[in-house]
Design an enzyme around this catalytic site. Structure first.
Site, PDB file in Angstrom:
ATOM      1  N   ASP A 197      13.311  24.778 143.601  1.00 43.98           N
ATOM      2  CA  ASP A 197      12.662  24.771 142.620  1.00 43.98           C
ATOM      3  C   ASP A 197      11.641  23.764 142.489  1.00 43.98           C
ATOM      4  OD1 ASP A 197      12.108  24.886 139.618  1.00 43.98           O
ATOM      5  OD2 ASP A 197      13.283  23.131 139.215  1.00 43.98           O
ATOM      6  N   ASP A 212       9.624  21.862 139.540  1.00 42.16           N
ATOM      7  CA  ASP A 212       9.766  20.769 138.407  1.00 42.16           C
ATOM      8  C   ASP A 212      11.072  20.192 138.555  1.00 42.16           C
ATOM      9  OD1 ASP A 212       7.255  21.547 137.788  1.00 42.16           O
ATOM     10  OD2 ASP A 212       8.037  22.803 135.986  1.00 42.16           O
TER      11      ASP A 212
END
Length: 190
Positions: free
Chosen positions: A27, A29
């Site tokens: 991922d 963020d």
């Protein structure tokens, strides 16, 4: 700790495992970097979490493919930051788009693009809902608290190895149960 020292330690960690994932998915963020893209401007210079670059470099050196799965509504900012950080070439797939599917859509697209089975993937994310949904697909999924670290990396490889061993054990049980009977009944006919 410098990127080079983190890379060396990540290489040592990988050296302790007989089985490694074929693809590691991150991922963005609060996993690779400490912010939400949609709260930033393309003009800014982003930064990764302190150990992220070293871990990415170690995976690249080891020849393990990497991908991104991000539910960001601002893929343009995310891609700009990936370019600014000089990490774009590290990823064989980048699925960055808003979705209500908790990343399962992202992983379907990554699988289609790479043909890597879900059980051969390792995933790092900071949201429990993504971890739960992607785990159900067969992907070893690790929840990170303060970005991807050497500790999270070690945990991910440990869990991946354990999951791989369970799968292989189940395959062997299945083979013995179903293939063994067929083979032994064939020899009894002679």
């Amino acid at each position: 700790m410098t990127d080079e020292k983190v890379k060396d330690e990540a290489m040592q960690i990988m050296g302790t495992f007989q089985i490694l994932p074929r693809l590691v998915v991150f991922d963005l963020d609060y996993t690779l970097w400490p912010f939400y893209c949609e709260c930033r401007s393309k003009r800014e210079m982003p930064s990764l979490y302190p150990q992220a670059k070293g871990i990415l470099n170690a995976l690249k050196e080891k020849g393990i493919e990497m991908a991104i799965a991000s539910r960001s509504p601002t893929s343009d900012i995310a891609n700009t930051f990936i370019d600014k950080l000089n990490i774009k070439s590290m990823f064989v797939a980048k699925e960055i788009f808003s979705s209500w599917s908790h990343k399962t859509e992202h992983f379907q697209k990554i699988h289609t693009r790479t043909t890597v089975p879900f059980t051969a993937m390792l995933f790092f994310d900071d949201e429990d809902r993504n971890i739960k949904s992607v785990s159900k697909m067969g992907v070893t999924s690790i929840l990170v608290g303060d970005g991807v670290t050497l500790g999270a990396f070690r945990q991910g490889l440990t869990e991946f190895s354990q999951n791989h061993n369970k799968i292989e054990k189940n395959k062997q049980v299945w083979r013995n149960k179903y293939c063994g009977k067929a083979a032994s009944s064939e020899t009894n006919k002679d």
